[in-house]
Design a protein around this motif. Structure first.
Motif, PDB file in Angstrom:
ATOM      1  N   ARG A  78       0.813  -1.210   0.000  1.00  0.00           N
ATOM      2  CA  ARG A  78       0.000   0.000   0.000  1.00  0.00           C
ATOM      3  C   ARG A  78       0.854   1.271   0.000  1.00  0.00           C
ATOM      4  O   ARG A  78       0.379   2.340  -0.385  1.00  0.00           O
ATOM      5  N   SER A  79       2.106   1.172   0.459  1.00  0.00           N
ATOM      6  CA  SER A  79       2.942   2.378   0.562  1.00  0.00           C
ATOM      7  C   SER A  79       4.405   1.976   0.645  1.00  0.00           C
ATOM      8  O   SER A  79       4.739   0.806   0.893  1.00  0.00           O
ATOM      9  N   SER A  80       5.278   2.956   0.471  1.00  0.00           N
ATOM     10  CA  SER A  80       6.712   2.687   0.595  1.00  0.00           C
ATOM     11  C   SER A  80       7.069   2.263   2.008  1.00  0.00           C
ATOM     12  O   SER A  80       7.980   1.443   2.212  1.00  0.00           O
ATOM     13  N   ASP A  81       6.377   2.796   3.010  1.00  0.00           N
ATOM     14  CA  ASP A  81       6.630   2.387   4.389  1.00  0.00           C
ATOM     15  C   ASP A  81       6.233   0.931   4.615  1.00  0.00           C
ATOM     16  O   ASP A  81       6.920   0.194   5.337  1.00  0.00           O
ATOM     17  N   ALA A  82       5.133   0.504   4.013  1.00  0.00           N
ATOM     18  CA  ALA A  82       4.718  -0.899   4.142  1.00  0.00           C
ATOM     19  C   ALA A  82       5.742  -1.821   3.481  1.00  0.00           C
ATOM     20  O   ALA A  82       6.031  -2.910   3.988  1.00  0.00           O
ATOM     21  N   THR A  83       6.293  -1.390   2.356  1.00  0.00           N
ATOM     22  CA  THR A  83       7.351  -2.168   1.700  1.00  0.00           C
ATOM     23  C   THR A  83       8.584  -2.267   2.593  1.00  0.00           C
ATOM     24  O   THR A  83       9.191  -3.341   2.729  1.00  0.00           O
ATOM     25  N   MET A  84       8.946  -1.164   3.218  1.00  0.00           N
ATOM     26  CA  MET A  84      10.100  -1.146   4.119  1.00  0.00           C
ATOM     27  C   MET A  84       9.926  -2.144   5.254  1.00  0.00           C
ATOM     28  O   MET A  84      10.862  -2.877   5.612  1.00  0.00           O
ATOM     29  N   VAL A  85       8.734  -2.196   5.836  1.00  0.00           N
ATOM     30  CA  VAL A  85       8.478  -3.114   6.949  1.00  0.00           C
ATOM     31  C   VAL A  85       8.664  -4.563   6.492  1.00  0.00           C
ATOM     32  O   VAL A  85       9.323  -5.365   7.165  1.00  0.00           O
ATOM     33  N   ALA A  86       8.095  -4.909   5.338  1.00  0.00           N
ATOM     34  CA  ALA A  86       8.209  -6.285   4.841  1.00  0.00           C
ATOM     35  C   ALA A  86       9.665  -6.642   4.538  1.00  0.00           C
ATOM     36  O   ALA A  86      10.123  -7.743   4.873  1.00  0.00           O
ATOM     37  N   LYS A  87      10.401  -5.741   3.925  1.00  0.00           N
ATOM     38  CA  LYS A  87      11.798  -6.028   3.601  1.00  0.00           C
ATOM     39  C   LYS A  87      12.647  -6.136   4.857  1.00  0.00           C
ATOM     40  O   LYS A  87      13.568  -6.962   4.940  1.00  0.00           O
ATOM     41  N   ALA A  88      12.339  -5.315   5.847  1.00  0.00           N
ATOM     42  CA  ALA A  88      13.092  -5.376   7.098  1.00  0.00           C
ATOM     43  C   ALA A  88      12.869  -6.683   7.833  1.00  0.00           C
ATOM     44  O   ALA A  88      13.688  -7.072   8.670  1.00  0.00           O
ATOM     45  N   ARG A  89      11.784  -7.364   7.514  1.00  0.00           N
ATOM     46  CA  ARG A  89      11.477  -8.628   8.159  1.00  0.00           C
ATOM     47  C   ARG A  89      11.711  -9.820   7.228  1.00  0.00           C
ATOM     48  O   ARG A  89      11.162 -10.888   7.423  1.00  0.00           O
ATOM     49  N   GLY A  90      12.529  -9.600   6.195  1.00  0.00           N
ATOM     50  CA  GLY A  90      13.040 -10.724   5.435  1.00  0.00           C
ATOM     51  C   GLY A  90      12.529 -10.905   4.035  1.00  0.00           C
ATOM     52  O   GLY A  90      13.019 -11.773   3.298  1.00  0.00           O
ATOM     53  N   TYR A  91      11.553 -10.101   3.591  1.00  0.00           N
ATOM     54  CA  TYR A  91      11.056 -10.272   2.222  1.00  0.00           C
ATOM     55  C   TYR A  91      12.074  -9.718   1.229  1.00  0.00           C
ATOM     56  O   TYR A  91      12.585  -8.603   1.402  1.00  0.00           O
ATOM     57  N   SER A  92      12.354 -10.461   0.168  1.00  0.00           N
ATOM     58  CA  SER A  92      13.363 -10.020  -0.808  1.00  0.00           C
ATOM     59  C   SER A  92      12.887 -10.151  -2.258  1.00  0.00           C
ATOM     60  O   SER A  92      13.682 -10.005  -3.181  1.00  0.00           O
ATOM     61  N   GLY A  93      11.597 -10.420  -2.462  1.00  0.00           N
ATOM     62  CA  GLY A  93      11.089 -10.621  -3.808  1.00  0.00           C
ATOM     63  C   GLY A  93      10.551  -9.351  -4.446  1.00  0.00           C
ATOM     64  O   GLY A  93      10.741  -8.240  -3.930  1.00  0.00           O
ATOM     65  N   PRO A  94       9.872  -9.490  -5.571  1.00  0.00           N
ATOM     66  CA  PRO A  94       9.327  -8.330  -6.284  1.00  0.00           C
ATOM     67  C   PRO A  94       8.177  -7.672  -5.528  1.00  0.00           C
ATOM     68  O   PRO A  94       7.454  -8.334  -4.778  1.00  0.00           O
ATOM     69  N   VAL A  95       8.029  -6.375  -5.748  1.00  0.00           N
ATOM     70  CA  VAL A  95       7.003  -5.572  -5.078  1.00  0.00           C
ATOM     71  C   VAL A  95       6.256  -4.746  -6.110  1.00  0.00           C
ATOM     72  O   VAL A  95       6.867  -4.145  -7.001  1.00  0.00           O
ATOM     73  N   SER A  96       4.938  -4.716  -5.993  1.00  0.00           N
ATOM     74  CA  SER A  96       4.102  -3.814  -6.793  1.00  0.00           C
ATOM     75  C   SER A  96       3.276  -2.948  -5.849  1.00  0.00           C
ATOM     76  O   SER A  96       2.952  -3.365  -4.736  1.00  0.00           O
ATOM     77  N   THR A  97       2.954  -1.764  -6.310  1.00  0.00           N
ATOM     78  CA  THR A  97       2.111  -0.867  -5.524  1.00  0.00           C
ATOM     79  C   THR A  97       0.642  -1.134  -5.821  1.00  0.00           C
ATOM     80  O   THR A  97       0.264  -1.403  -6.965  1.00  0.00           O
TER      81      THR A  97
END
Length: 378
Positions: free
Chosen positions: A154-173
């Motif tokens: 939903r947002s760049s901050d939501a992406t940051m949270v997921a990546k900080a907790r181990g997600y490393s795959g593709p992201v779409s908004t």
């Protein structure tokens, strides 16, 4: 995968209501390359209300109304519920993709991850504050994210949270869609003539974190004639009335109870601008602000705070002020009152903002692209 029709199971507790969570799937009725199955709870409790699921028969999807375990877990039901019969549905449907409109630490996310078989997992996430969760939720989040093929954020901050907790795959908004059959402008956006009084409004829960008190403080600081109208209920209502009385604004504050979507749309169309001035705290950061796109779809510009996703969603369809800054807001109110032509342009820009990114067709495109990409990777 081959060129066979893409089979998707989408799981969303918001789909308990046809109006709230199912309309964005309707555009799939016109696509012959995808077969979408929507899983929703047979009953749901939220904010003290108990809801029984609307029946199926929705355009664009085959809706499966399934019972859930732990439906009475209070606010934790968003994270603790699991579906009876989900494993059977997965075996019968043999989906290429399982899409979850749920957070990755939820029990339903873990259930889908354990039952998915060869299906690719797609997650749609909103959480935009990074914090360590108590057991077992942190472990669940790590396991689910490690097995997710595509993230819809939903947002760049939501992406940051997921990546900080181990997600490393593709992201779409992905955004939220707005029902343009309900939230639509009047034939003319408004008069360009200067109005004797500016009417600001808010729709939502009446809680301190939404910053409504900043509007009252700003109103007391400006000589521009301005009134504030609120639609909503919540524990902060008495404090708002007391503040308005202290500032001598009682006759310029109106508070009305919740209304149905049509009533909300009528209210929004009566405003010169909608306000959303959320205060960021350690536990609160605006994740999206759906009322922003509802206002813009009605031809009403938005005054937003620089909080979370608000500036990105408002775009050119309004104005942004610093958080907790009534003085800046007072100056903006005076400017807006004196420049009706700018209000007109912001309203037009808001309508264009909706057309480009927040129609149900646009949301369906975003979902479809992520599902196809995940299926190819899977």
């Amino acid at each position: 995968m081959s060129e066979e029709k893409l089979r998707v199971i989408s799981i969303a507790h918001t789909g308990v209501s046809r109006a709230a969570g199912r309309l964005r799937y309707a555009p799939f009725e016109n696509r012959d390359d995808v077969d979408v199955h929507l899983v929703v709870p047979s009953r749901w409790k939220q904010f003290g209300r108990s809801m029984t699921a609307d029946p199926g028969g929705d355009p664009g999807v085959t809706t499966h109304v399934l019972p859930i375990l732990f439906p009475d877990a209070g606010p934790f039901s968003w994270y603790l519920h699991v579906y009876r019969g989900l494993g059977r549905l997965i075996r019968e449907t043999r989906p290429h993709v399982i899409h979850l409109w749920e957070e990755p630490w939820s029990f339903i996310a873990l259930q889908a991850r354990l039952l998915k078989g060869d299906a690719a997992l797609v997650l749609e996430v909103d959480q935009n504050i990074l914090k360590r969760l108590p057991p077992p939720f942190e472990t669940i989040r790590g396991n689910v994210l490690a097995n997710t093929a595509h993230l819809l954020s939903r947002s760049s901050d939501a992406t940051m949270v997921a990546k900080a907790r181990g997600y490393s795959g593709p992201v779409s908004t992905i955004g939220y869609g707005v029902d343009q059959q309900v939230f639509k402008p009047v034939p003319e956006i408004g008069s360009l003539a200067e109005q004797p009084q500016l009417t600001l409004g808010y729709v939502g829960r009446l809680i301190e974190e939404k910053g409504i008190q900043d509007v009252l403080e700003a109103m007391a600081m400006t000589s521009a004639p301005v009134a504030l109208k609120l639609v909503g209920e919540g524990p902060y209502e008495a404090a708002l009335r007391q503040r308005a009385e202290r500032l001598g604004l009682t006759d310029r504050l109106t508070i009305m109870p919740w209304s149905n979507p049509e009533g909300v749309a009528t209210f929004i169309r009566s405003l010169d601008a909608l306000v959303l001035l959320t205060h960021t705290t350690p536990t609160v950061k605006e994740q999206f602000g759906r009322v922003i796109i509802e206002a813009q779809a009605c031809g009403t510009p938005v005054i937003g705070a620089r909080s979370g996703a608000i500036p990105d969603i408002v775009g050119k369809g309004g104005w942004i002020v610093p958080e907790r800054d009534p003085r800046s807001l007072a100056e903006l109110i005076a400017h807006i009152h004196a420049h009706p032509d700018e209000r007109h342009q912001k309203a037009a820009d808001g309508l264009e903002n909706i057309r480009m990114g927040f129609t149900y067709d646009a949301i369906a495109d975003q979902l479809h692209s992520a599902w196809k990409a995940a299926a190819r990777r899977g």
